[in-house]
Structures are given as structure tokens and as C-alpha cells.
Design a protein around this motif. Structure first.
Motif, PDB file in Angstrom:
ATOM      1  N   ASP A  42       0.802  -1.218   0.000  1.00 42.88           N
ATOM      2  CA  ASP A  42       0.000   0.000   0.000  1.00 42.88           C
ATOM      3  C   ASP A  42       0.840   1.275   0.000  1.00 42.88           C
ATOM      4  N   VAL A  43       2.146   1.146   0.188  1.00 44.43           N
ATOM      5  CA  VAL A  43       3.027   2.308   0.118  1.00 44.43           C
ATOM      6  C   VAL A  43       3.468   2.467  -1.331  1.00 44.43           C
ATOM      7  N   LEU A  44       3.077   3.584  -1.930  1.00 40.57           N
ATOM      8  CA  LEU A  44       3.390   3.837  -3.334  1.00 40.57           C
ATOM      9  C   LEU A  44       4.589   4.754  -3.517  1.00 40.57           C
ATOM     10  N   GLY A  45       4.902   5.505  -2.494  1.00 43.26           N
ATOM     11  CA  GLY A  45       6.043   6.403  -2.567  1.00 43.26           C
ATOM     12  C   GLY A  45       6.476   6.806  -1.174  1.00 43.26           C
ATOM     13  N   LEU A  46       7.769   7.066  -1.019  1.00 43.98           N
ATOM     14  CA  LEU A  46       8.322   7.491   0.256  1.00 43.98           C
ATOM     15  C   LEU A  46       9.456   8.461  -0.032  1.00 43.98           C
ATOM     16  N   SER A  47       9.425   9.612   0.603  1.00 41.02           N
ATOM     17  CA  SER A  47      10.497  10.579   0.418  1.00 41.02           C
ATOM     18  C   SER A  47      10.833  11.233   1.754  1.00 41.02           C
ATOM     19  N   VAL A  48      11.975  11.913   1.764  1.00 37.35           N
ATOM     20  CA  VAL A  48      12.498  12.532   2.975  1.00 37.35           C
ATOM     21  C   VAL A  48      12.682  14.027   2.718  1.00 37.35           C
ATOM     22  N   GLU A  49      12.145  14.830   3.626  1.00 31.95           N
ATOM     23  CA  GLU A  49      12.317  16.276   3.550  1.00 31.95           C
ATOM     24  C   GLU A  49      13.039  16.758   4.807  1.00 31.95           C
ATOM     25  N   PRO A  50      14.306  17.156   4.657  1.00 34.58           N
ATOM     26  CA  PRO A  50      15.009  17.729   5.806  1.00 34.58           C
ATOM     27  C   PRO A  50      14.563  19.177   6.012  1.00 34.58           C
ATOM     28  N   ARG A  51      14.167  19.503   7.220  1.00 32.28           N
ATOM     29  CA  ARG A  51      13.842  20.869   7.610  1.00 32.28           C
ATOM     30  C   ARG A  51      14.705  21.211   8.813  1.00 32.28           C
ATOM     31  N   PRO A  52      14.891  22.475   9.108  1.00 35.16           N
ATOM     32  CA  PRO A  52      15.671  22.824  10.306  1.00 35.16           C
ATOM     33  C   PRO A  52      15.025  22.237  11.560  1.00 35.16           C
ATOM     34  N   GLY A  53      15.755  21.376  12.241  1.00 39.12           N
ATOM     35  CA  GLY A  53      15.263  20.763  13.467  1.00 39.12           C
ATOM     36  C   GLY A  53      14.155  19.749  13.280  1.00 39.12           C
ATOM     37  N   LEU A  57       8.834  12.719   6.736  1.00 41.43           N
ATOM     38  CA  LEU A  57       8.723  11.598   5.806  1.00 41.43           C
ATOM     39  C   LEU A  57       7.389  11.763   5.078  1.00 41.43           C
ATOM     40  N   HIS A  58       7.453  11.810   3.760  1.00 40.59           N
ATOM     41  CA  HIS A  58       6.252  11.922   2.948  1.00 40.59           C
ATOM     42  C   HIS A  58       5.932  10.527   2.421  1.00 40.59           C
ATOM     43  N   ALA A  59       4.706  10.077   2.674  1.00 42.22           N
ATOM     44  CA  ALA A  59       4.289   8.748   2.221  1.00 42.22           C
ATOM     45  C   ALA A  59       3.074   8.890   1.313  1.00 42.22           C
ATOM     46  N   ALA A  60       3.172   8.349   0.104  1.00 41.40           N
ATOM     47  CA  ALA A  60       2.030   8.254  -0.803  1.00 41.40           C
ATOM     48  C   ALA A  60       1.479   6.843  -0.642  1.00 41.40           C
ATOM     49  N   LEU A  61       0.192   6.749  -0.349  1.00 36.75           N
ATOM     50  CA  LEU A  61      -0.413   5.462  -0.050  1.00 36.75           C
ATOM     51  C   LEU A  61      -1.560   5.148  -1.005  1.00 36.75           C
ATOM     52  N   ALA A  62      -1.705   3.872  -1.313  1.00 36.15           N
ATOM     53  CA  ALA A  62      -2.868   3.428  -2.079  1.00 36.15           C
ATOM     54  C   ALA A  62      -4.109   3.571  -1.206  1.00 36.15           C
ATOM     55  N   ARG A  63      -3.950   3.311   0.091  1.00 40.59           N
ATOM     56  CA  ARG A  63      -5.027   3.475   1.065  1.00 40.59           C
ATOM     57  C   ARG A  63      -4.408   3.459   2.455  1.00 40.59           C
ATOM     58  N   GLU A  64      -5.092   4.086   3.373  1.00 43.89           N
ATOM     59  CA  GLU A  64      -4.645   4.083   4.769  1.00 43.89           C
ATOM     60  C   GLU A  64      -5.232   2.870   5.472  1.00 43.89           C
ATOM     61  N   THR A  65      -4.367   2.108   6.086  1.00 42.64           N
ATOM     62  CA  THR A  65      -4.797   0.939   6.857  1.00 42.64           C
ATOM     63  C   THR A  65      -4.042   0.940   8.188  1.00 42.64           C
ATOM     64  N   PRO A  66      -4.546   0.217   9.169  1.00 41.66           N
ATOM     65  CA  PRO A  66      -3.812   0.112  10.433  1.00 41.66           C
ATOM     66  C   PRO A  66      -2.411  -0.491  10.241  1.00 41.66           C
ATOM     67  N   GLU A  67      -2.294  -1.412   9.288  1.00 41.91           N
ATOM     68  CA  GLU A  67      -0.990  -2.031   9.035  1.00 41.91           C
ATOM     69  C   GLU A  67       0.008  -1.012   8.497  1.00 41.91           C
ATOM     70  N   VAL A  68      -0.435  -0.159   7.576  1.00 44.99           N
ATOM     71  CA  VAL A  68       0.454   0.875   7.022  1.00 44.99           C
ATOM     72  C   VAL A  68       0.840   1.863   8.119  1.00 44.99           C
ATOM     73  N   ALA A  69      -0.128   2.254   8.942  1.00 41.66           N
ATOM     74  CA  ALA A  69       0.159   3.179  10.041  1.00 41.66           C
ATOM     75  C   ALA A  69       1.200   2.581  10.988  1.00 41.66           C
TER      76      ALA A  69
END
Length: 129
Positions: A42-53, A57-69
Motif C-alpha cells: 500500500d506504500v506507493l512512494g516514500l520521500s524525505v524532507e530535511p527541515r531545520p530541526g 517523511l512523505h508517504a504516498a499510499l494506495a489506502r490508509e490501513t492500520p498495518e500501514v500506520a
């Protein structure tokens, strides 16, 4: 003594940009390690955004499920452990969820350091993958 990776960046980059690139690369590596075995269908994409402090993590999902969470929570927990003792030891880690394909026009994570993209024809296009 300069960091060995500095040899691979453009020599005309200012030191703060070199440090930002080194941080981004380190966070990508650690997030990759933290996500091993935790990126389900169900995870279609994952990326990392560094911000100060902060690390987002950006996650693109096919659907939200308890397992994905649970999997994403495990990634964050493992990443916290992997960052202990380093410069991002006290950085907050958050996850931003996008339900839908990881396309450049809709997914905010596409503008950051992309770690994972599902191949075209995966669940969001109605195929079994």
C-alpha cells in the motif's frame, strides 16, 4: 578535516549548501535502513524532507490501513534509533500522508529526496501489482 563526501559535490558550492546536501544524503541513507522490510504494497512512494530541526517523511499510499500506520510508526521509531548520537539526534520526525499516486503534480513528497516509488501499474491503477 573535511568530510570525505565533500569531494563529490561541486567545488564551488558554499559550505552551508554542502552541509545541507550531506545532511540530506545521511537522512536518505538512515531512512532507507529504517524502512527495510516495512514498505508494504500500500506504500506507493516514500520521500524525505530535511527541515531545520525536523525531518518529514512523505508517504504516498494506495489506502490508509492500520498495518500501514504501524509500518510507518516502526520506520520513525527505527529512524530515531539510527540517528541517536548524531547531529539529528533531537530532530522531530513526522509523517505526512498522501492517499493517491506519487505523481509530481499531487504528491508533495515528489519535490524532496525520493527514496521509493512503486512502479506504474501498481495498486493505484486498479491492477493487482
Amino acid at each position: 578535516m573535511p568530510h570525505p563526501a565533500e569531494l563529490y559535490y561541486a567545488p564551488n558550492l558554499p559550505p552551508d549548501e554542502v552541509q545541507a546536501l550531506l545532511r540530506r544524503d545521511q537522512l536518505l541513507l538512515r531512512t532507507c535502513q529504517a524502512s527495510l522490510g516495512r514498505v508494504g504494497k500500500d506504500v506507493l512512494g516514500l520521500s524525505v524532507e530535511p527541515r531545520p530541526g525536523e525531518i518529514v517523511l512523505h508517504a504516498a499510499l494506495a489506502r490508509e490501513t492500520p498495518e500501514v500506520a504501524e509500518d510507518l510508526h516502526d520506520v520513525v521509531s527505527e529512524l530515531e534509533i539510527l540517528l541517536m548520537g548524531g547531529p539529528d539526534d533531537r530532530s522531530d520526525i513526522s509523517v505526512q500522508i498522501h492517499v493517491g499516486p506519487p505523481c509530481p503534480t499531487d504528491w508533495p513528497g515528489f519535490d524532496h529526496a525520493v527514496l521509493y516509488l512503486a512502479k506504474a501499474g501498481d495498486p493505484w491503477e486498479g491492477k493487482d501489482g
